[in-house]
Design an enzyme around this catalytic site. Structure first.
Site, PDB file in Angstrom:
ATOM      1  N   HIS A 100       0.836  -1.207   0.000  1.00 27.29           N
ATOM      2  CA  HIS A 100       0.000   0.000   0.000  1.00 27.29           C
ATOM      3  C   HIS A 100       0.875   1.262   0.000  1.00 27.29           C
ATOM      4  O   HIS A 100       0.662   2.168  -0.808  1.00 27.29           O
ATOM      5  CB  HIS A 100      -0.937   0.037   1.211  1.00 27.29           C
ATOM      6  CG  HIS A 100      -1.552   1.398   1.401  1.00 27.29           C
ATOM      7  ND1 HIS A 100      -2.593   1.866   0.628  1.00 27.29           N
ATOM      8  CD2 HIS A 100      -1.216   2.430   2.221  1.00 27.29           C
ATOM      9  CE1 HIS A 100      -2.881   3.112   0.982  1.00 27.29           C
ATOM     10  NE2 HIS A 100      -2.061   3.481   1.938  1.00 27.29           N
TER      11      HIS A 100
ATOM     12  N   HIS B 267       1.365   5.205  -2.739  1.00 26.63           N
ATOM     13  CA  HIS B 267       1.755   6.594  -2.454  1.00 26.63           C
ATOM     14  C   HIS B 267       2.956   7.115  -3.237  1.00 26.63           C
ATOM     15  O   HIS B 267       3.028   8.303  -3.531  1.00 26.63           O
ATOM     16  CB  HIS B 267       2.068   6.756  -0.964  1.00 26.63           C
ATOM     17  CG  HIS B 267       0.858   6.743  -0.084  1.00 26.63           C
ATOM     18  ND1 HIS B 267      -0.002   7.810   0.031  1.00 26.63           N
ATOM     19  CD2 HIS B 267       0.358   5.786   0.746  1.00 26.63           C
ATOM     20  CE1 HIS B 267      -0.974   7.528   0.884  1.00 26.63           C
ATOM     21  NE2 HIS B 267      -0.785   6.299   1.337  1.00 26.63           N
TER      22      HIS B 267
ATOM     23  N   GLU C 105      -5.709   9.724   0.035  1.00 24.62           N
ATOM     24  CA  GLU C 105      -6.090   8.306   0.027  1.00 24.62           C
ATOM     25  C   GLU C 105      -7.178   7.959  -0.993  1.00 24.62           C
ATOM     26  O   GLU C 105      -7.122   6.909  -1.613  1.00 24.62           O
ATOM     27  CB  GLU C 105      -6.541   7.862   1.424  1.00 24.62           C
ATOM     28  CG  GLU C 105      -5.433   7.858   2.463  1.00 24.62           C
ATOM     29  CD  GLU C 105      -4.347   6.810   2.215  1.00 24.62           C
ATOM     30  OE1 GLU C 105      -4.574   5.866   1.435  1.00 24.62           O
ATOM     31  OE2 GLU C 105      -3.262   6.957   2.813  1.00 24.62           O
TER      32      GLU C 105
ATOM     33  N   SER D 258      -4.103   1.105  -4.520  1.00 25.51           N
ATOM     34  CA  SER D 258      -3.515  -0.147  -4.030  1.00 25.51           C
ATOM     35  C   SER D 258      -4.589  -1.187  -3.741  1.00 25.51           C
ATOM     36  O   SER D 258      -4.294  -2.244  -3.203  1.00 25.51           O
ATOM     37  CB  SER D 258      -2.665   0.109  -2.779  1.00 25.51           C
ATOM     38  OG  SER D 258      -3.490   0.474  -1.688  1.00 25.51           O
TER      39      SER D 258
HETATM   40 FE    FE Z   1      -1.968   5.410   2.869  1.00 22.80          FE
END
Ligand code: FE
Ligand code: PHE
Length: 292
Positions: A144, A149, A190, A209
């Site tokens: 993730h 990111h 997010e 993700s």
């Molecule tokens: Fe995160």
């Protein structure tokens, strides 16, 4: 529950605390900034194989669903072959935007997290989920954190936004604005969506993700899609264990940067007097942009 997503590296802290569950990482070797050695040599062949499976599934899902900036960053990182060596990726990132990656045992305290971001350091969890967690993981893992990111940190405007966010976090801690600012992280970093000439795309790490939400967020008729309004976002509650009920849509990263540039101090003060909004709210006058 079959609607699954990767929770986020910051706000899961709140969830973890409220559920009283212990964090999974090994914090014994962490320094004062919660930084550890990644110990890249210690990953097993099975873990690298699991990474490749995760990567392959996700890399097939993102074309046409993630924004171009994300796809470009992902290619540049070239991490399909196995769990990335964070030192190497960090060197590449530093050259591009002056950001670095630091290895951490898992979720870190808010103050630590904000301090890293404010100094252009992105904390990446060192451990990888188990094969049983292929589709769903409660705490953010290296997949993730890295896949979701890091690609956008190669984009100069987004990279600046994240640093500004870190500075804002330090300020919000002083002003009692943490929950408000947390919602901004959730609904942009997010779970953010972005308009492009080719249609709606995802840029949020929690979406990108996730094996399921990346399609759902663009094409399901269930969730609301609303143009980003910073103050509205800061009042809006969110779900951590289902797909989102509302996504906020930006025009481009420059707009995101500009809309968050004004001093939040008066906003935090005003929001203390206003009720929060449930995650599935559509206010009078607000337009649900639909699937576009
Ligand atoms: Fe995160
Ligand atoms: N304008 C915000 C503040 O005064 C700073 C900020 C910038 C917040 C970018 C989020 C993202 O706190």
């Amino acid at each position: 529950m079959d609607s699954k997503l990767s929770t986020d590296a910051f706000f899961a802290t709140v969830a973890e605390k409220s559920h009283g569950a212990a964090l999974r990482g090994d914090y014994a070797k962490a320094d004062a900034d919660y930084v550890v050695e990644q110990e890249w040599q210690a990953y097993t062949p099975e873990q690298h194989a699991l990474w490749r499976r995760l990567y392959e599934r996700q890399a097939k899902l993102v074309p046409g669903r993630a924004c171009d900036e994300f796809i470009e960053g992902l290619h540049h990182l070239d991490a399909a072959a196995g769990i990335p060596d964070l030192k190497r990726a960090s060197a590449l990132l530093f050259k591009a935007t002056g950001w670095q990656l630091v290895a951490v045992p898992g979720l870190v305290p808010e103050l630590t997290f904000f301090t890293h971001l404010a100094n252009r350091r992105f904390p990446v969890t060192v451990w990888l989920r188990t094969p049983e967690e292929f589709d769903y993981i409660v705490e953010p893992d290296i997949f993730h954190d890295f896949f979701g990111h890091v690609p956008l940190l190669l984009n100069p405007v987004f990279a600046d936004y994240l640093q500004q966010y870190g500075k804002a976090g330090l300020k919000a801690l002083e002003l009692g604005g943490l929950e408000n600012l947390a919602r901004l992280y959730w609904y942009t970093i997010e779970f953010g969506l972005i308009r492009t000439p080719q249609g709606l795309r995802a840029y949020g790490a929690g979406i990108l993700s996730s094996g399921g939400e990346v399609e759902y967020c663009l094409h399901s008729s269930v969730p609301r899609r609303i143009a980003l309004d910073v103050e509205r976002v800061m009042r809006t509650l969110y779900k951590i264990d289902t797909y989102q009920e509302t996504y906020f849509v930006i025009q481009d990263f420059q707009q995101l940067f500009e809309h968050t540039a004004p001093d939040f101090t008066p906003i935090y003060a005003r929001l203390k007097t206003l009720p929060t909004l449930p995650a599935d709210t559509l206010l009078p006058g607000e337009q649900n942009l639909g699937v576009m």
